[in-house]
Design a protein around this motif. Sequence first.
Motif, PDB file in Angstrom:
ATOM      1  N   ASP A  64       1.675  39.674  51.643  1.00  0.00           N
ATOM      2  CA  ASP A  64       0.617  38.485  52.271  1.00  0.00           C
ATOM      3  C   ASP A  64      -0.868  38.458  52.933  1.00  0.00           C
ATOM      4  O   ASP A  64      -1.563  37.633  52.914  1.00  0.00           O
ATOM      5  N   ALA A  65      -1.469  39.475  51.556  1.00  0.00           N
ATOM      6  CA  ALA A  65      -2.623  40.175  52.233  1.00  0.00           C
ATOM      7  C   ALA A  65      -3.824  39.040  51.298  1.00  0.00           C
ATOM      8  O   ALA A  65      -4.873  38.301  52.361  1.00  0.00           O
ATOM      9  N   ALA A  66      -3.162  37.794  50.394  1.00  0.00           N
ATOM     10  CA  ALA A  66      -3.973  36.923  49.564  1.00  0.00           C
ATOM     11  C   ALA A  66      -4.068  35.758  50.464  1.00  0.00           C
ATOM     12  O   ALA A  66      -5.078  35.061  51.170  1.00  0.00           O
ATOM     13  N   ASP A  67      -2.911  35.211  51.169  1.00  0.00           N
ATOM     14  CA  ASP A  67      -3.293  34.187  52.182  1.00  0.00           C
ATOM     15  C   ASP A  67      -3.489  34.355  53.147  1.00  0.00           C
ATOM     16  O   ASP A  67      -4.169  33.404  54.718  1.00  0.00           O
ATOM     17  N   LEU A  68      -3.912  36.081  54.092  1.00  0.00           N
ATOM     18  CA  LEU A  68      -4.236  36.055  55.443  1.00  0.00           C
ATOM     19  C   LEU A  68      -5.719  35.654  54.923  1.00  0.00           C
ATOM     20  O   LEU A  68      -6.655  35.653  55.918  1.00  0.00           O
ATOM     21  N   LEU A  69      -5.961  36.607  53.981  1.00  0.00           N
ATOM     22  CA  LEU A  69      -7.465  36.851  53.868  1.00  0.00           C
ATOM     23  C   LEU A  69      -8.388  35.361  53.903  1.00  0.00           C
ATOM     24  O   LEU A  69      -9.367  35.031  53.761  1.00  0.00           O
ATOM     25  N   GLU A  70      -7.306  34.973  52.672  1.00  0.00           N
ATOM     26  CA  GLU A  70      -7.877  33.539  52.853  1.00  0.00           C
ATOM     27  C   GLU A  70      -8.472  32.889  54.336  1.00  0.00           C
ATOM     28  O   GLU A  70      -8.872  31.915  54.044  1.00  0.00           O
ATOM     29  N   THR A  71      -7.569  33.146  55.346  1.00  0.00           N
ATOM     30  CA  THR A  71      -7.062  31.752  55.893  1.00  0.00           C
ATOM     31  C   THR A  71      -8.408  32.554  56.935  1.00  0.00           C
ATOM     32  O   THR A  71      -8.789  31.168  57.904  1.00  0.00           O
ATOM     33  N   TYR A  72      -8.555  33.748  56.512  1.00  0.00           N
ATOM     34  CA  TYR A  72      -9.373  34.411  57.456  1.00  0.00           C
ATOM     35  C   TYR A  72     -11.071  33.745  56.554  1.00  0.00           C
ATOM     36  O   TYR A  72     -11.785  33.455  57.738  1.00  0.00           O
ATOM     37  N   ALA A  73     -11.184  33.648  55.821  1.00  0.00           N
ATOM     38  CA  ALA A  73     -12.189  33.081  54.605  1.00  0.00           C
ATOM     39  C   ALA A  73     -12.779  31.790  55.555  1.00  0.00           C
ATOM     40  O   ALA A  73     -13.596  31.583  56.393  1.00  0.00           O
ATOM     41  N   ALA A  74     -11.805  30.546  55.681  1.00  0.00           N
ATOM     42  CA  ALA A  74     -11.484  29.735  55.983  1.00  0.00           C
ATOM     43  C   ALA A  74     -12.085  29.084  57.599  1.00  0.00           C
ATOM     44  O   ALA A  74     -13.516  28.856  58.251  1.00  0.00           O
ATOM     45  N   LEU A  75     -11.237  30.294  58.159  1.00  0.00           N
ATOM     46  CA  LEU A  75     -11.784  30.532  60.170  1.00  0.00           C
ATOM     47  C   LEU A  75     -13.200  30.991  60.459  1.00  0.00           C
ATOM     48  O   LEU A  75     -14.227  30.924  60.754  1.00  0.00           O
ATOM     49  N   SER A  76     -13.498  31.949  59.367  1.00  0.00           N
ATOM     50  CA  SER A  76     -14.658  32.649  59.566  1.00  0.00           C
ATOM     51  C   SER A  76     -15.747  31.731  59.011  1.00  0.00           C
ATOM     52  O   SER A  76     -16.769  31.386  59.612  1.00  0.00           O
ATOM     53  N   ASP A  77     -15.743  30.462  57.863  1.00  0.00           N
ATOM     54  CA  ASP A  77     -16.986  29.685  57.667  1.00  0.00           C
ATOM     55  C   ASP A  77     -17.032  28.915  59.266  1.00  0.00           C
ATOM     56  O   ASP A  77     -18.127  28.583  58.879  1.00  0.00           O
ATOM     57  N   ALA A  78     -15.894  28.184  59.531  1.00  0.00           N
ATOM     58  CA  ALA A  78     -15.946  27.364  60.439  1.00  0.00           C
ATOM     59  C   ALA A  78     -16.304  27.802  62.173  1.00  0.00           C
ATOM     60  O   ALA A  78     -17.279  26.888  62.123  1.00  0.00           O
ATOM     61  N   THR A  79     -15.993  29.209  62.328  1.00  0.00           N
ATOM     62  CA  THR A  79     -16.212  29.293  63.213  1.00  0.00           C
ATOM     63  C   THR A  79     -17.991  30.218  63.585  1.00  0.00           C
ATOM     64  O   THR A  79     -18.590  30.566  64.351  1.00  0.00           O
ATOM     65  N   ASP A  80     -18.728  30.029  62.438  1.00  0.00           N
ATOM     66  CA  ASP A  80     -19.725  30.774  62.255  1.00  0.00           C
ATOM     67  C   ASP A  80     -19.867  31.995  62.299  1.00  0.00           C
ATOM     68  O   ASP A  80     -20.937  32.427  62.656  1.00  0.00           O
ATOM     69  N   GLY A  81     -18.883  32.914  61.597  1.00  0.00           N
ATOM     70  CA  GLY A  81     -18.630  34.350  62.229  1.00  0.00           C
ATOM     71  C   GLY A  81     -18.046  35.086  62.990  1.00  0.00           C
ATOM     72  O   GLY A  81     -18.036  35.823  62.976  1.00  0.00           O
ATOM     73  N   ALA A  82     -17.417  34.037  63.890  1.00  0.00           N
ATOM     74  CA  ALA A  82     -16.826  33.533  65.113  1.00  0.00           C
ATOM     75  C   ALA A  82     -15.271  35.099  64.629  1.00  0.00           C
ATOM     76  O   ALA A  82     -14.845  36.123  65.956  1.00  0.00           O
ATOM     77  N   VAL A  83     -15.178  34.158  64.241  1.00  0.00           N
ATOM     78  CA  VAL A  83     -13.688  35.316  63.546  1.00  0.00           C
ATOM     79  C   VAL A  83     -13.812  35.580  62.587  1.00  0.00           C
ATOM     80  O   VAL A  83     -14.151  35.231  61.481  1.00  0.00           O
ATOM     81  N   HIS A 214      -8.214  40.377  75.237  1.00  0.00           N
ATOM     82  CA  HIS A 214      -8.469  40.120  73.371  1.00  0.00           C
ATOM     83  C   HIS A 214      -8.550  39.460  72.328  1.00  0.00           C
ATOM     84  O   HIS A 214      -8.526  39.348  71.357  1.00  0.00           O
ATOM     85  N   VAL A 215      -9.207  38.304  72.707  1.00  0.00           N
ATOM     86  CA  VAL A 215     -10.471  37.184  72.135  1.00  0.00           C
ATOM     87  C   VAL A 215     -11.506  37.628  72.231  1.00  0.00           C
ATOM     88  O   VAL A 215     -12.128  37.373  73.019  1.00  0.00           O
ATOM     89  N   LEU A 216     -11.826  38.284  71.007  1.00  0.00           N
ATOM     90  CA  LEU A 216     -13.103  38.385  70.782  1.00  0.00           C
ATOM     91  C   LEU A 216     -13.997  37.830  70.211  1.00  0.00           C
ATOM     92  O   LEU A 216     -13.352  36.808  69.200  1.00  0.00           O
ATOM     93  N   ASP A 217     -15.417  37.795  70.241  1.00  0.00           N
ATOM     94  CA  ASP A 217     -16.217  37.226  69.129  1.00  0.00           C
ATOM     95  C   ASP A 217     -16.695  38.063  68.058  1.00  0.00           C
ATOM     96  O   ASP A 217     -17.023  38.908  69.154  1.00  0.00           O
ATOM     97  N   ALA A 218     -16.466  37.672  67.379  1.00  0.00           N
ATOM     98  CA  ALA A 218     -16.920  39.030  67.008  1.00  0.00           C
ATOM     99  C   ALA A 218     -18.541  38.748  66.003  1.00  0.00           C
ATOM    100  O   ALA A 218     -18.587  40.349  65.781  1.00  0.00           O
ATOM    101  N   ARG A 219     -19.198  37.975  66.194  1.00  0.00           N
ATOM    102  CA  ARG A 219     -20.165  38.194  66.357  1.00  0.00           C
ATOM    103  C   ARG A 219     -21.166  38.918  67.430  1.00  0.00           C
ATOM    104  O   ARG A 219     -22.280  39.730  67.076  1.00  0.00           O
ATOM    105  N   THR A 220     -20.305  39.707  68.415  1.00  0.00           N
ATOM    106  CA  THR A 220     -20.533  40.315  69.912  1.00  0.00           C
ATOM    107  C   THR A 220     -20.369  41.720  70.116  1.00  0.00           C
ATOM    108  O   THR A 220     -20.600  42.278  70.305  1.00  0.00           O
ATOM    109  N   GLY A 221     -18.285  41.434  69.543  1.00  0.00           N
ATOM    110  CA  GLY A 221     -17.545  41.924  69.778  1.00  0.00           C
ATOM    111  C   GLY A 221     -16.899  41.892  71.100  1.00  0.00           C
ATOM    112  O   GLY A 221     -16.250  43.367  71.465  1.00  0.00           O
ATOM    113  N   GLY A 222     -17.527  41.482  72.010  1.00  0.00           N
ATOM    114  CA  GLY A 222     -17.046  40.832  73.654  1.00  0.00           C
ATOM    115  C   GLY A 222     -16.467  40.390  73.583  1.00  0.00           C
ATOM    116  O   GLY A 222     -16.540  38.914  73.316  1.00  0.00           O
ATOM    117  N   PRO A 223     -15.692  39.664  74.709  1.00  0.00           N
ATOM    118  CA  PRO A 223     -14.498  38.730  74.782  1.00  0.00           C
ATOM    119  C   PRO A 223     -15.590  37.473  75.158  1.00  0.00           C
ATOM    120  O   PRO A 223     -16.741  37.197  75.123  1.00  0.00           O
TER     121      PRO A 223
END
Length: 291
Positions: A64-83, A214-223
């Motif tokens: 599943d690695a390729a599909d999961l990383l591709e999805t995370y790349a799309a989410l990261s781009d869309a949320t300005d790095g929050a995911v 458990h829902v964190l903003d990756a840019r801050t590390g906080g909820p």
Amino acid sequence: MSVWRFEAIGTSWEIETSAPLPAVARSAVEELLAAFDAAWSRFRDDSLVAALARGAGSVPAPRDAADLLETYAALSDATDGAVNPLVGASLERLGYDTAYSFAASVPVPAPADWRERVRLDDGHLTVAEPALIDVGAIGKGRLVDRVAALVATHVDGDLVVDASGDLAVRGRPVRVGLEHPFDPTRAIGVWTVADAALCASATNRRSWGDGLHHVLDARTGGPVRAVAATWAVAPTAMRADAIATALFFDGGARLAHEWGVQWVRMLTDGRVEWSPGCGAEVFGATASVEP
């Protein structure tokens, strides 16, 4: 409908089929779940992601690695790095660790350059330096899709795979209540799902301490603070889960529009928003949101 209930990957599962699931099918599902857990669980010392966190530079890439990383790349781009899939260390810092200590320290952001740190090379998942990968709800959505596909090869007719908030439906429509995040005995609406997946995420699930969840903003590390709960319907559970995650941040609604995913979300101030043309029946006066 025949119902099979069990526990796996730290959550409750329920599989409904039009006919009882044969023993060989149940064994195949259990093997699939065990293999996924052995690869991706950050709560197991012997998992592949645990090995990468301890210092192993490379492990055999899970299927599943390729599909999961591709999805995370799309989410990261869309949320300005929050995911970000390297948010595992941030979760542990807040106490959501392998021991479930729930002893929070000062939040730490996830590395913003995760795509330079995590890569697929010649059939291997490689990290540039020790890092804790957490595929989270998106990984669970992927797993629901795979379980549903596997079960469908063994039985004909109606099928529902429910993994505690991730729901894949095949055949007859299923009417699903949208649980109120502030009062689990109530619903803010209902959604009829047919031949699709509905995934939900809420800050009242896997929560602890004072405002920690458990829902964190990756840019801050906080909820996150502005959104309390999200729901999304898509052809696959992985995409539905991806949008349910993205909707906690700016950019999530636009990505949902680009992917053709319908959604509902409830803000922490009690307001409810939904996508234009959304098929959910939402109770009360609220507003749709243009992407």
